[in-house]
Design an enzyme around this catalytic site. Structure first.
Site, short mmCIF file in Angstrom:
data_model
loop_
_atom_site.label_atom_id
_atom_site.label_comp_id
_atom_site.label_asym_id
_atom_site.label_seq_id
_atom_site.Cartn_x
_atom_site.Cartn_y
_atom_site.Cartn_z
N ASP A 1 -0.91 -7.09 -5.23
CA ASP A 1 0.42 -6.65 -4.80
C ASP A 1 1.29 -7.86 -4.52
O ASP A 1 0.79 -8.90 -4.08
CB ASP A 1 0.32 -5.78 -3.54
CG ASP A 1 1.61 -5.03 -3.29
OD1 ASP A 1 2.46 -5.54 -2.52
OD2 ASP A 1 1.81 -3.95 -3.87
N ARG B 1 1.80 -1.71 -14.23
CA ARG B 1 1.05 -0.70 -13.48
C ARG B 1 0.07 0.08 -14.36
O ARG B 1 -0.13 1.27 -14.16
CB ARG B 1 1.98 0.29 -12.75
CG ARG B 1 2.65 -0.33 -11.54
CD ARG B 1 3.01 0.73 -10.50
NE ARG B 1 4.13 0.21 -9.73
CZ ARG B 1 5.34 0.73 -9.73
NH1 ARG B 1 5.61 1.81 -10.42
NH2 ARG B 1 6.30 0.18 -9.01
N ARG C 1 -2.15 4.94 -10.35
CA ARG C 1 -2.52 6.29 -9.89
C ARG C 1 -2.47 7.37 -10.97
O ARG C 1 -2.92 8.48 -10.75
CB ARG C 1 -1.61 6.70 -8.72
CG ARG C 1 -1.97 5.98 -7.42
CD ARG C 1 -1.00 6.35 -6.31
NE ARG C 1 0.32 5.75 -6.54
CZ ARG C 1 1.41 6.07 -5.84
NH1 ARG C 1 1.35 6.99 -4.89
NH2 ARG C 1 2.56 5.49 -6.09
N TYR D 1 12.33 -7.54 0.95
CA TYR D 1 11.35 -6.70 1.67
C TYR D 1 11.15 -7.19 3.11
O TYR D 1 11.05 -6.40 4.04
CB TYR D 1 10.00 -6.73 0.95
CG TYR D 1 9.84 -5.72 -0.15
CD1 TYR D 1 9.90 -4.35 0.10
CD2 TYR D 1 9.59 -6.13 -1.46
CE1 TYR D 1 9.73 -3.41 -0.91
CE2 TYR D 1 9.42 -5.19 -2.48
CZ TYR D 1 9.50 -3.84 -2.20
OH TYR D 1 9.32 -2.92 -3.21
N ARG E 1 -9.88 4.66 -5.25
CA ARG E 1 -9.03 4.29 -4.11
C ARG E 1 -9.10 5.30 -2.96
O ARG E 1 -8.61 5.03 -1.86
CB ARG E 1 -7.57 4.19 -4.59
CG ARG E 1 -7.26 2.96 -5.42
CD ARG E 1 -6.73 1.79 -4.61
NE ARG E 1 -5.59 2.15 -3.79
CZ ARG E 1 -5.63 2.35 -2.49
NH1 ARG E 1 -6.75 2.24 -1.82
NH2 ARG E 1 -4.54 2.68 -1.83
#
Length: 368
Positions: free
Chosen positions: A87, A38, A42, A165, A51
């Site tokens: 992703d 990552r 963010r 998921y 974004r």
């Protein structure tokens, strides 16, 4: 670039820093290479700005946006590798499932798989070029724009993690709905895992054809399984992925290092080191020296600093890195975190981490 303006996966700029690739293969390096899971994330103000107001998966489907986000951390830090911004859940989407990124909640499947008959809803044979071509375009564009500074890593989620998921419908503490399938519907579970494996193999081969220079397989939910379930529902598919990808790449005359990161699967370290991957990624719960002993020099290792160490003062980060390097040694080692960076982390701490890895490892290699 072709005449019609399409960016093609050829004539890439020459690679200037292959330290990461050499370490992955266990070769000698001048310093220990470093990157962060990552690293395009963010915690970077420029990432948040890029974004802002945009749908997450719309961003994933824009090669230009993914390229920009992949390059942002390289402008700030001297990382030794980049990982394409994407992703893991693009695969369930390619198989026909609806996945949304909900603010404050994370990935959400409005209509998850509930019973084995729901498998009929899935597209078993996926045309990866058609469904996931946007990822390949992002990789090709990024390979050109990165200008050979560092290698570009492609990645995928592993079958069990994706399955969990798809059944759970999102994140979970227990993943009990997904695990229920393993105990109640083992045959259907294997069917789903096989379907996912087949798509993943084609997806990874497509990433290499597009320009990926290494591949990482994220088994993020390995730790939800016990050793017995891991042996049955995770490990065979992880092995199949590496074996099939390598066989096909060998036929094409390509040699691409592969990394497996099975988070919290400390019980499976010996097995993972014999699963056709060059590198085994480790989370922070594993002692570096013990990992070296248990993998017996068969693989390179990657990891494994606790991401929360980034909350420490910079001098302390340097000390933690030094200790980590002493534990792993400098050969066949790629410095990283034991998980991804968190959004509230200070970019300066990331800089301190990268600097400490390079500085301490250069000194250690000189003193050998």
């Amino acid at each position: 670039m072709s005449k019609d303006g399409l960016i093609l996966p050829k004539d890439f700029p020459q690679l200037q820093n292959d330290t990461f690739l050499r370490a992955a293969r266990g070769e000698e390096t001048e310093h220990v290479p470093v990157w962060c899971m990552r690293q395009a994330g963010r915690y970077l103000p420029e990432f948040r700005e890029s974004r802002a107001g945009k749908d997450f998966f719309d961003t994933c489907r824009s090669p230009e946006a993914c390229c920009e986000l992949t390059l942002q951390p390289l402008r700030r830090f001297p990382f030794d590798a980049a990982i394409i911004f994407s992703d893991i859940l693009v695969i369930p989407q390619a198989m026909g499932m609806d996945v949304q990124m909900v603010a404050g909640k994370g990935p959400t499947f409005p209509d998850p798989l509930k019973e084995p008959e729901d498998l009929q809803r899935l597209q078993a044979k996926v045309d990866v070029d058609k469904e996931l071509g946007y990822v390949f375009k992002a990789i090709t564009l990024t390979r050109h724009k990165i200008e050979g500074k560092v290698p570009l890593i492609g990645f995928t989620g592993a079958p069990w993690t994706l399955m969990s998921y798809m059944i759970e419908g999102g994140g979970s503490r227990t993943f009990s709905k997904a695990k229920r399938w393993l105990y109640r519907h083992p045959e259907a579970s294997h069917m789903l895992l096989r379907m996912l494996t087949d798509v993943i193999v084609e997806y990874l081969l497509g990433q290499v054809a597009a320009g990926a220079q290494a591949l990482q397989v994220f088994e993020s939910h390995a730790g939800i399984l016990g050793p017995v379930e891991f042996q049955e529902f995770s490990l065979p598919y992880l092995r199949d992925i590496a074996r099939c990808v390598k066989e096909k790449l060998k036929d094409a005359g390509k040699d691409i290092p592969m990394i497996v990161f099975a988070k919290d699967a400390h019980y499976g370290l010996e097995d993972l080191s014999q699963s056709h991957y060059e590198v085994v990624g480790l989370d922070w719960t594993i002692d570096p020296r013990s990992a070296r002993e248990r993998t017996g020099g068969k693989v390179s290792l990657q990891g494994n600093m606790d991401p929360c160490a980034f909350y420490a003062p910079k001098e302390r980060i340097s000390d933690i890195v030094k200790k980590m390097l002493e534990g792993f040694g400098t050969r066949g080692y790629i410095a990283n975190l034991g998980h991804g960076l968190y959004p509230d982390m200070d970019p300066e701490s990331v800089g301190a981490f990268v600097e400490a890895v390079h500085q301490h490892s250069k000194q250690m290699i000189k003193q050998k």
